[in-house]
Design an enzyme around this catalytic site. Structure first.
Site, PDB file in Angstrom:
ATOM      1  N   CYS A   1      19.229  -0.680   8.276  1.00 37.92           N
ATOM      2  CA  CYS A   1      19.329  -1.562   7.118  1.00 37.92           C
ATOM      3  C   CYS A   1      20.233  -0.898   6.077  1.00 37.92           C
ATOM      4  O   CYS A   1      20.035   0.279   5.748  1.00 37.92           O
ATOM      5  CB  CYS A   1      17.916  -1.775   6.571  1.00 37.92           C
ATOM      6  SG  CYS A   1      17.886  -2.344   4.880  1.00 37.92           S
TER       7      CYS A   1
ATOM      8  N   CYS B   1      16.285   1.968  -1.127  1.00 38.75           N
ATOM      9  CA  CYS B   1      15.000   1.250  -1.219  1.00 38.75           C
ATOM     10  C   CYS B   1      13.835   2.180  -0.892  1.00 38.75           C
ATOM     11  O   CYS B   1      12.874   2.272  -1.640  1.00 38.75           O
ATOM     12  CB  CYS B   1      15.039   0.051  -0.272  1.00 38.75           C
ATOM     13  SG  CYS B   1      13.444  -0.677   0.059  1.00 38.75           S
TER      14      CYS B   1
ATOM     15  N   CYS C   1      11.246   1.512   4.016  1.00 40.60           N
ATOM     16  CA  CYS C   1      11.122   1.649   5.479  1.00 40.60           C
ATOM     17  C   CYS C   1      11.591   3.035   5.904  1.00 40.60           C
ATOM     18  O   CYS C   1      12.787   3.303   5.912  1.00 40.60           O
ATOM     19  CB  CYS C   1      11.982   0.610   6.186  1.00 40.60           C
ATOM     20  SG  CYS C   1      11.481  -1.082   5.900  1.00 40.60           S
TER      21      CYS C   1
ATOM     22  N   CYS D   1      16.431  -8.787   3.880  1.00 40.57           N
ATOM     23  CA  CYS D   1      15.562  -7.672   4.256  1.00 40.57           C
ATOM     24  C   CYS D   1      15.034  -7.929   5.661  1.00 40.57           C
ATOM     25  O   CYS D   1      14.647  -9.044   5.988  1.00 40.57           O
ATOM     26  CB  CYS D   1      14.418  -7.573   3.248  1.00 40.57           C
ATOM     27  SG  CYS D   1      13.087  -6.494   3.762  1.00 40.57           S
TER      28      CYS D   1
ATOM     29  N   GLN E   1      -3.931  -9.194   3.838  1.00 40.60           N
ATOM     30  CA  GLN E   1      -3.064  -8.396   4.706  1.00 40.60           C
ATOM     31  C   GLN E   1      -1.676  -9.024   4.780  1.00 40.60           C
ATOM     32  O   GLN E   1      -1.554 -10.246   4.809  1.00 40.60           O
ATOM     33  CB  GLN E   1      -3.672  -8.309   6.115  1.00 40.60           C
ATOM     34  CG  GLN E   1      -5.047  -7.648   6.151  1.00 40.60           C
ATOM     35  CD  GLN E   1      -4.978  -6.133   6.064  1.00 40.60           C
ATOM     36  OE1 GLN E   1      -3.912  -5.541   5.930  1.00 40.60           O
ATOM     37  NE2 GLN E   1      -6.134  -5.485   6.116  1.00 40.60           N
TER      38      GLN E   1
ATOM     39  N   TYR F   1     -15.559  -3.129   0.800  1.00 36.99           N
ATOM     40  CA  TYR F   1     -14.147  -3.260   0.412  1.00 36.99           C
ATOM     41  C   TYR F   1     -13.627  -4.559   1.058  1.00 36.99           C
ATOM     42  O   TYR F   1     -12.644  -4.551   1.783  1.00 36.99           O
ATOM     43  CB  TYR F   1     -13.315  -2.061   0.878  1.00 36.99           C
ATOM     44  CG  TYR F   1     -13.877  -0.695   0.526  1.00 36.99           C
ATOM     45  CD1 TYR F   1     -13.513  -0.093  -0.672  1.00 36.99           C
ATOM     46  CD2 TYR F   1     -14.748  -0.022   1.381  1.00 36.99           C
ATOM     47  CE1 TYR F   1     -14.009   1.170  -1.006  1.00 36.99           C
ATOM     48  CE2 TYR F   1     -15.256   1.220   1.057  1.00 36.99           C
ATOM     49  CZ  TYR F   1     -14.890   1.811  -0.128  1.00 36.99           C
ATOM     50  OH  TYR F   1     -15.387   3.063  -0.441  1.00 36.99           O
TER      51      TYR F   1
ATOM     52  N   GLU G   1     -16.988  -5.921  -3.149  1.00 33.38           N
ATOM     53  CA  GLU G   1     -15.569  -5.800  -3.501  1.00 33.38           C
ATOM     54  C   GLU G   1     -15.460  -5.620  -5.013  1.00 33.38           C
ATOM     55  O   GLU G   1     -16.200  -6.230  -5.778  1.00 33.38           O
ATOM     56  CB  GLU G   1     -14.849  -7.077  -3.022  1.00 33.38           C
ATOM     57  CG  GLU G   1     -13.508  -7.387  -3.641  1.00 33.38           C
ATOM     58  CD  GLU G   1     -12.410  -6.364  -3.351  1.00 33.38           C
ATOM     59  OE1 GLU G   1     -12.276  -5.943  -2.196  1.00 33.38           O
ATOM     60  OE2 GLU G   1     -11.701  -5.996  -4.311  1.00 33.38           O
TER      61      GLU G   1
ATOM     62  N   ASP H   1     -13.340  -0.973   4.886  1.00 32.59           N
ATOM     63  CA  ASP H   1     -11.876  -1.127   4.921  1.00 32.59           C
ATOM     64  C   ASP H   1     -11.313  -0.731   3.561  1.00 32.59           C
ATOM     65  O   ASP H   1     -10.826  -1.563   2.802  1.00 32.59           O
ATOM     66  CB  ASP H   1     -11.563  -2.608   5.246  1.00 32.59           C
ATOM     67  CG  ASP H   1     -10.078  -2.862   5.422  1.00 32.59           C
ATOM     68  OD1 ASP H   1      -9.293  -1.908   5.422  1.00 32.59           O
ATOM     69  OD2 ASP H   1      -9.713  -4.045   5.567  1.00 32.59           O
TER      70      ASP H   1
ATOM     71  N   CYS I   1      -5.948   2.150   6.465  1.00 34.18           N
ATOM     72  CA  CYS I   1      -4.485   2.000   6.387  1.00 34.18           C
ATOM     73  C   CYS I   1      -3.825   3.334   6.088  1.00 34.18           C
ATOM     74  O   CYS I   1      -2.645   3.381   5.776  1.00 34.18           O
ATOM     75  CB  CYS I   1      -4.106   0.938   5.354  1.00 34.18           C
ATOM     76  SG  CYS I   1      -4.811   1.231   3.740  1.00 34.18           S
TER      77      CYS I   1
END
Ligand code: SAH
Length: 400
Positions: A17, A23, A26, A100, A225, A254, A275, A323, A350
């Protein structure tokens, strides 16, 4: 340019890219997708291998344009053209990004229209230094299954001129936009949305999406998500790790807008979600009602404080889904779970580093890791989701 094996290529070489360096979003740009997956696998083996076999990362068959949430900051160049994109890594300098690789293409198309309309409707771009002007950011979310699109215009100023002409032209060009909101953010932080409630400019103020056969309403500030195809894979893996038979008491900690708990509710006795974000809890309650789910209840609280209170009150659990955000969980939360002694904990993470830290705690306190399944939710970036099945050591022998 062509697309080969889910990757844009030029003469067979993985295309990089052109914005990637500035940026910084990525980290794995320029690597073919298969190679990206093996890099992630290697890192996961290093971080999590001590807890058991890390199954092969589940990748995407088409890893391009998966992000259904697109955010651009806006600026004007010297010739008066409106440009937009992410901030340069570590600064507030806006990089102009026209195409993008990972953003949803329908959302990108709307960004281009907003640039044009901002110019023709003479909407001023916000200037952080002088605190003058209007348009600062645009946030777009698209419901993958419904095609519904939310546009949030973020203004740097409280004084916003009449946006009627702008909005009516925008939704005429893009009838797929189902709601438009205005958020005021004149703070200096890098938060995209300001803390106050948004002003509704068009439509119902939320979009809907369908996941695992259930319908979810998503507000501007609720977590959802960003990769819907892989979310379905992740949730079905997590729910299969819970080994539900229809009678269990299940916690969804969560829980965001209640996605995991609601998807699991058909297979459980009852579900309790917790939450911190009040908007997400409001969405979760409405989601439960609209899906006709009677065996679920959501609480707005800090997950650690809530679980500690539950444990003190003698509440037990069969399964705990957790989570947490990237920072992982807390000792307060995990020690309360351990006191409640569920036979299974399903940890959806994550961030494999904080996951490894938290697994150390669980495995030092009566739990052992049985299954580790990574799912690639974020192609081209270093990030990856992992679902982990933990079993209470006393019960471990009895569960397959
Ligand atoms: N399970 C949901 C959300 C996961 S993201 C899903 O899959 O969509 C993590 C969530 O944790 C966010 O919704 C965030 O608002 C929430 N959160 C962050 N800190 C928290 C805390 N201390 N207590 C409870 N929830 C928290």
């Amino acid at each position: 340019m062509s697309e080969e094996n889910g990757h844009k290529t030029i003469n067979g070489k993985a295309e990089k890219c052109p914005y990637s360096k500035a940026c910084g979003g990525c980290d794995l740009q320029g690597s073919r997708y298969k190679r990206q997956l093996s890099k992630k696998q290697k890192l996961l083996n290093e971080l999590l291998g001590e807890f058991g076999e890390v199954r092969p990362v589940i990748g995407m068959s088409d890893p391009l344009h998966y992000r259904n949430k697109v955010h651009h900051a806006f600026k004007r160049d010297r010739s008066g053209n409106v440009l937009s994109g992410p901030y340069e890594k570590g600064s507030h300098w806006v990089i102009n990004v026209d195409d993008c690789m990972i953003e949803d293409e329908a959302c990108q198309c709307i960004i281009h229209t907003i640039r044009r309309l901002t110019k023709s409707c003479r909407i001023k771009i916000y200037n952080e230094d002088t605190d003058e002007g209007i348009l600062r950011h645009v946030l777009i979310r698209r419901g993958f299954s419904t095609g519904e699109i939310m546009v949030v215009l973020v203004s740097g100023s409280r004084k916003v001129p009449d946006l009627k002409r702008f909005i009516s032209q925008l939704v005429m060009i893009h009838p797929e936009i189902t709601t438009v909101l205005l958020n005021i953010n004149h703070g200096k932080s890098s938060m995209i949305l300001g803390p106050d409630r948004e002003k509704l400019l068009y439509g119902p103020g939320y979009i809907k999406d369908i996941l695992c056969g259930k319908t979810f309403r998503i507000s501007a500030k609720s977590f959802y998500q960003v990769n819907p195809v892989q979310t379905a894979v992740l949730y079905s893996t997590a729910i299969s790790f819970a080994g539900l038979t229809g009678i269990e008491t299940v916690f969804d900690a969560y829980c965001g807008i209640g996605t995991i708990g609601i998807c699991a509710s058909d297979h459980a006795g009852n579900v309790i979600g917790v939450e911190l974000n009040p908007d997400a809890v409001r969405d979760a309650n409405i989601n439960a009602e609209e899906n006709g789910i009677k065996n679920i209840k959501f609480y707005n609280d800090d997950a650690g404080r809530f679980m500690r209170r539950m444990a003190k009150e003698g509440q037990t659990a069969d399964v705990v889904f957790m989570d947490p955000p990237r920072s992982g969980s807390t000792k307060e939360f995990m020690s309360a779970v351990i006191d409640m002694a569920p036979s299974r904990v399903v940890y959806v993470s994550c961030d494999p580093e904080t996951l490894a830290r938290d697994l150390k705690y669980f495995t030092a306190h009566s739990y052992r890791v049985k299954k580790i399944q990574p799912v690639d939710m974020f192609p081209f970036t270093r990030h990856v989701e992992v679902a982990v099945q933990l079993l209470r050591t006393n019960d471990a022998a009895f569960v397959k």
